[in-house]
Design an enzyme around this catalytic site. Sequence first.
Site, PDB file in Angstrom:
ATOM      1  CG  ASP A  96     -29.006  -5.078  29.728  1.00 41.14           C
ATOM      2  OD1 ASP A  96     -29.783  -5.368  28.812  1.00 41.14           O
ATOM      3  OD2 ASP A  96     -27.962  -4.413  29.539  1.00 41.14           O
TER       4      ASP A  96
ATOM      5  CG  HIS B  76     -30.666  -8.019  21.933  1.00 46.04           C
ATOM      6  ND1 HIS B  76     -29.356  -7.634  22.074  1.00 46.04           N
ATOM      7  CD2 HIS B  76     -30.642  -9.181  21.223  1.00 46.04           C
ATOM      8  CE1 HIS B  76     -28.578  -8.526  21.466  1.00 46.04           C
ATOM      9  NE2 HIS B  76     -29.335  -9.469  20.941  1.00 46.04           N
TER      10      HIS B  76
ATOM     11  CG  HIS C 223     -29.492  -0.668  23.067  1.00 41.18           C
ATOM     12  ND1 HIS C 223     -28.639  -1.395  22.271  1.00 41.18           N
ATOM     13  CD2 HIS C 223     -29.208  -1.035  24.347  1.00 41.18           C
ATOM     14  CE1 HIS C 223     -27.885  -2.172  23.025  1.00 41.18           C
ATOM     15  NE2 HIS C 223     -28.220  -1.982  24.283  1.00 41.18           N
TER      16      HIS C 223
ATOM     17  CG  ASP D 174     -30.965  -4.041  23.822  1.00 42.16           C
ATOM     18  OD1 ASP D 174     -31.648  -3.495  24.713  1.00 42.16           O
ATOM     19  OD2 ASP D 174     -30.073  -4.873  24.072  1.00 42.16           O
TER      20      ASP D 174
ATOM     21  CE  LYS E 167     -25.414   0.617  25.343  1.00 36.94           C
ATOM     22  NZ  LYS E 167     -24.734  -0.438  26.077  1.00 36.94           N
TER      23      LYS E 167
ATOM     24  CD  GLU F 239     -27.712  -5.041  20.469  1.00 37.46           C
ATOM     25  OE1 GLU F 239     -26.933  -6.005  20.307  1.00 37.46           O
ATOM     26  OE2 GLU F 239     -28.275  -4.808  21.550  1.00 37.46           O
TER      27      GLU F 239
ATOM     28  CG  ASP G  39     -28.769  -0.983  27.825  1.00 34.82           C
ATOM     29  OD1 ASP G  39     -29.757  -1.729  27.878  1.00 34.82           O
ATOM     30  OD2 ASP G  39     -27.730  -1.269  27.210  1.00 34.82           O
TER      31      ASP G  39
ATOM     32  CD1 TRP H  72     -24.267  -2.700  20.391  1.00 33.99           C
ATOM     33  CD2 TRP H  72     -22.834  -3.756  21.752  1.00 33.99           C
ATOM     34  NE1 TRP H  72     -23.896  -1.817  21.377  1.00 33.99           N
ATOM     35  CE2 TRP H  72     -23.026  -2.434  22.217  1.00 33.99           C
ATOM     36  CE3 TRP H  72     -21.963  -4.600  22.441  1.00 33.99           C
ATOM     37  CZ2 TRP H  72     -22.381  -1.942  23.354  1.00 33.99           C
ATOM     38  CZ3 TRP H  72     -21.321  -4.110  23.575  1.00 33.99           C
ATOM     39  CH2 TRP H  72     -21.537  -2.807  24.030  1.00 33.99           C
TER      40      TRP H  72
ATOM     41  CG  ASP I 161     -28.872  -7.941  25.887  1.00 32.77           C
ATOM     42  OD1 ASP I 161     -28.227  -8.418  26.833  1.00 32.77           O
ATOM     43  OD2 ASP I 161     -28.408  -7.083  25.111  1.00 32.77           O
TER      44      ASP I 161
HETATM   45  C1  RNT Z   1     -25.005  -3.993  24.804  1.00 30.92           C
HETATM   46  C2  RNT Z   1     -25.851  -4.754  23.863  1.00 30.92           C
HETATM   47  C3  RNT Z   1     -25.383  -6.135  23.531  1.00 30.92           C
HETATM   48  C4  RNT Z   1     -24.859  -6.879  24.742  1.00 30.92           C
HETATM   49  C5  RNT Z   1     -24.519  -8.318  24.456  1.00 30.92           C
HETATM   50  C6  RNT Z   1     -23.749  -8.948  25.563  1.00 30.92           C
HETATM   51  O1  RNT Z   1     -25.591  -2.830  25.241  1.00 30.92           O
HETATM   52  O2  RNT Z   1     -27.155  -4.796  24.328  1.00 30.92           O
HETATM   53  O3  RNT Z   1     -26.389  -6.833  22.902  1.00 30.92           O
HETATM   54  O4  RNT Z   1     -25.736  -6.828  25.813  1.00 30.92           O
HETATM   55  O5  RNT Z   1     -23.881  -8.403  23.248  1.00 30.92           O
HETATM   56 ZN    ZN Z   2     -28.525  -6.039  23.225  1.00 34.14          ZN
END
Ligand code: RNT
Ligand code: ZN
Length: 415
Positions: free
Chosen positions: A293, A283, A259, A256, A225, A223, A291, A182, A323
Amino acid sequence: MTTGSYEAAKSQFADWGVDTEATLAQLATIPISVHCWQGDDVVGFEKQTGTSGGGIQATGNHPGRARTPDELRADLDFAYAHIPGTHRLNLHACYMDTEETPDRDEIEYHHFTSWVDWAKDLGIGLDFNPTFFAHAKADDNLTLSHPDQGIRDFWIEHGRRTREIAARMGEKLGSAAVNNIWVPDGYKDIPVDRLKERLRLEASLDAILATPFDKSQMLDAVESKLFGIGVEACTIGSHEFYLGYAIRKGTVLCLDMGHFHPTENVADKLSSVSLSVDEILLHVSRPMRWDSDHVILLNDDILAMAQELVFGDLLGRTHIGLDWFDATISRTAAWVIGTRNMQKALCRALLMPQQPLKAAEEALDFTTRLLLTEELKDLPFSAVWAEFCRRMDVPVGAALISDLNAYQASVASRG
Ligand code: RNT
Ligand code: ZN
């Protein structure tokens, strides 16, 4: 000895044609790749760098952040002991464990051997990630797509080395390590040449992935985003970019859950992308307005994700990674609560009687489909989950809460 409530639940599920013993057996075989970065707010253990950057951010200042690899491993040992089953650890390159100070383009396997030894002792697999953020050469929020060839080469070398390290991890542990790429690359404001950036990202990825590796040791994932803080106008590695890339190059595609646009149903994407890529990396996360998290809840989004994996028969080719990073609560509790929620969602999905649901849908009998989905919500899923935890020797309810609180109290004095 099973409990009375489990026996009652078993017979209730049997009435629907569902075998709870098969569910318990299958649930025990599904590894979740627990992300190391929840334990220390994505700081890592390099001697020379600072905050994460790249549009990602842990917020909060709860006491107990792991400051060393030993502290992080102790926290993970505790977390795994409270998560039923055998799982994996998802490690980022910035979590190297060494007295040396290698720059990102100098990392080697020996900087990570303590992690491999620890994983071997625990009997778990490792996954890995190059770290393309929290570094002076990423301060422009451009890495693999940077206009400066020297900066691109620096990050290409980093990416290459992580693949070698991941492959050796996979070899030593007898289980392929997923190495997930990523990059934060993007622009705060509207660019005028998006194609040029994407061509550069593609060329850099090609350079990183040029050497083939045995898939039994290492799997490449990419990955995408949508945007990050400070990278609002354009993300170079968008979903379309990586979907196409993964299909053309045969890599694993990472989705993810934070994302995408907030109203998109990420679970809906699984079946579609499964037609075009062999393997998927998730993720699993919980975005709130962005995002953000957050620790995942046992909510509709997670239940839908688990149901798609089970009903679409995708578990065998999906790597379930997590994640999130919340620094406002106990970090160990954040791991335990969220990982268990992913497992609870899988447990529920496995306990669903697929046959009558799918039959109603095939017959276009949407009334029955709706009746079933709603009636089935009353089934005693929790008794089966409690039985799973009992067999796996991990606590539930009040005993779990008291263990989590006691551990948090034991780490709260960390500076
Ligand atoms: C960032 C991505 C990625 C990170 C990690 C720490 O938006 O989601 O996966 O969260 O690599
Ligand atoms: Zn991620």
